[in-house]
Design an enzyme around this catalytic site. Structure first.
Site, short mmCIF file in Angstrom:
data_model
loop_
_atom_site.label_atom_id
_atom_site.label_comp_id
_atom_site.label_asym_id
_atom_site.label_seq_id
_atom_site.Cartn_x
_atom_site.Cartn_y
_atom_site.Cartn_z
CB THR A 158 -1.10 -0.03 1.51
OG1 THR A 158 -1.73 -1.22 1.19
CG2 THR A 158 -1.95 1.24 1.13
CD GLU B 259 -2.75 -5.85 1.23
OE1 GLU B 259 -3.65 -6.80 1.43
OE2 GLU B 259 -2.33 -5.07 2.05
CD GLU C 258 -3.31 -8.48 10.37
OE1 GLU C 258 -3.23 -9.29 11.49
OE2 GLU C 258 -2.83 -7.59 10.37
CB ALA D 254 -21.07 0.97 18.38
N GLY D 255 -18.14 0.03 18.64
CA GLY D 255 -17.23 -0.56 19.68
C GLY D 255 -16.13 0.42 20.10
N GLY E 208 -7.94 -0.68 14.75
CA GLY E 208 -6.59 -0.70 15.04
C GLY E 208 -5.76 -1.47 14.12
CB CYS F 224 -4.34 -1.88 7.33
SG CYS F 224 -3.14 -3.38 6.63
#
Length: 442
Positions: free
Chosen positions: A122, A144, A148, A248-249, A253, A256
């Site tokens: 990237t 790509e 994950e 929501a949370g 992280g 990427c």
């Protein structure tokens, strides 16, 4: 075909193994001799479902091998895929292209005539054209789109392929490489360098925006007394919006989304385009961590000083051992600085977490993490955390209090088992019966 993959980290090791799975002969190249030795022995130095078996099978069968030699790779490959990292620069938001530039220079120096150099990393828009001009080699860009935890599936059965090319020959070579995938009906977009580079950064920016949007709505729900889960459910039935990435949370992280949206906004500014909304997306995401800490303090009577806090999760997402920019570990470390006695448990990411945050406490099992806790924080959505029996867990903890930082636990079920339950963007459950005092006085 005979392919090389430069870089054997998360992207490179996955791409190399999957290309072997498609029937190609593959050589993986890395400057890290220890990583190469592990991969030669069929061992993958990170957790990704299904990948270790694939690497072991193809290294044993001879279709996949690994080396530290660019000379060997250059003599071998018809097509060279560059799959090295582009982290955020230490002095700002821009992407650090040191490894990409070095990899292209090294493989271009040793590649045989007619070889195709393909970037998968990237990168900021404009990188492919600059590298092609600098090295005088035929270059293509094939971004790509791996998730994950689903990287093998996403490589072998992607939802689309993108080829950024300047010649028909480059397109033909990439079509040969991906023939089994294309034959299975995978959509293909053939375009220019700039568009191919932009696809990945634009996709990540859109996903980050969608996540931060629903997290902003969680803030509004808390202020207004609404329930963000019901709001997201209603919104998701609109086909123009959809349910995915609308939960929501504690926020996103990993290696990427955070660095990619910052680098994209930085590069756009260099081009004279203001993507200031991405800075707002980033800010919303980061303050969700603050909100979890606020809820933790509230449940502990105003302070976490002296409280035993069990943090369930260290990886930034389930089915991964990646702790880069992990919301779970960020929250855990900040609570530790506030005087809490923090214990972290994760099914896969413990070793990486210890390296990144050696001063935190770590448990060997979920039961050990819960035992004697004054507060439980659910911060990585592993199935074993979602499925835990709240009655069983209550017998282990000292104070039955929990913050669901992922918005997936059943509030009624936990409350019925005697827990005080909090979640971002959701009202306080009716009929709480759990203990309401402070952590002191064990």
């Amino acid at each position: 075909m005979r392919l090389t993959v430069i870089g054997t980290g998360y992207l490179g090791a996955t791409h190399a193994a999957c290309m072997a799975e498609l029937g190609h002969e593959v050589v993986g190249v890395d400057v890290d001799a220890g990583k190469v030795a592990a991969l030669r022995a069929g061992r993958v130095p990170f957790h990704e479902p299904g990948l270790a078996d694939m690497v072991a099978r193809h290294t044993a069968g001879g279709r996949l091998r690994f080396t530290t030699s660019y000379e060997e790779a250059g003599a071998f490959g018809q097509v060279h895929f560059v799959c090295v990292g582009t982290p955020q620069r230490k002095d700002g938001d821009a992407a650090d292209l040191t490894c990409v530039e070095a990899a292209f220079a090294d493989i271009a120096r040793h590649a045989r005539e007619g070889a195709l150099l393909v970037g998968k990393s990237t990168v900021p828009v404009g990188t492919a054209a600059r590298l092609a001009a600098a090295h005088g080699s035929e270059v293509a860009w094939n971004p790509e789109f791996l998730r994950e935890g689903f990287a093998v599936e996403d490589t072998l059965r992607p939802d689309r392929l993108v080829f950024g090319v300047r010649t028909r020959r480059a397109e033909r070579l990439l079509r040969r490489v991906h023939a089994p995938v294309l034959d299975a009906g995978t959509p293909l977009v053939v375009t220019d360098f700039a568009t191919a580079e932009l696809v990945k950064t634009a996709a990540n920016s859109f996903l980050a925006t969608k996540i931060s949007f629903i997290n902003a709505m969680a803030e509004v729900c808390e202020a207004a007394g609404g329930d963000v889960r019901r709001l997201a459910e209603a919104l998701g039935y609109d086909d123009r919006i959809g349910h995915t990435f609308l939960r929501a949370g504690v926020g996103f992280g990993g290696g990427c989304l955070p660095k990619d949206i910052r680098a994209f906004a930085h590069r756009a500014a260099e081009l004279g385009v203001d993507l200031g909304f991405l800075r707002a997306v980033d800010a919303i995401n980061m303050r969700r961590r603050d909100r979890v800490i606020t809820l933790a303090r509230e449940l502990c009577g105003g302070t976490v000083l002296g409280a035993r806090v069990a943090v369930l999760g260290a990886a930034f997402k389930p089915d991964s051992d990646d702790v880069r920019d992990s919301p779970a570990l960020n929250v855990a470390a900040r609570l530790g600085l506030d005087g809490a006695d923090v214990t972290v448990y994760d099914p896969e990411a413990m070793d990486n977490a210890r390296k990144a945050f050696p001063l935190l406490g770590y448990a060997l099992s979920l039961e050990e993490a819960l035992r004697g806790a004054d507060l439980v924080l659910h911060l990585t959505e592993w199935p074993q955390f979602r499925e835990v029996d709240p009655g069983w867990a209550r017998e282990l903890v000292y104070r039955p209090r929990i913050v669901d930082g992922r918005g997936v636990l059943d509030a009624d079920r936990w409350t019925a088992a005697g827990w005080r339950f909090r979640a971002l963007g959701r009202p306080v459950p009716q009929g709480e019966t759990g203990w309401t005092g402070e952590a002191e006085g064990r």
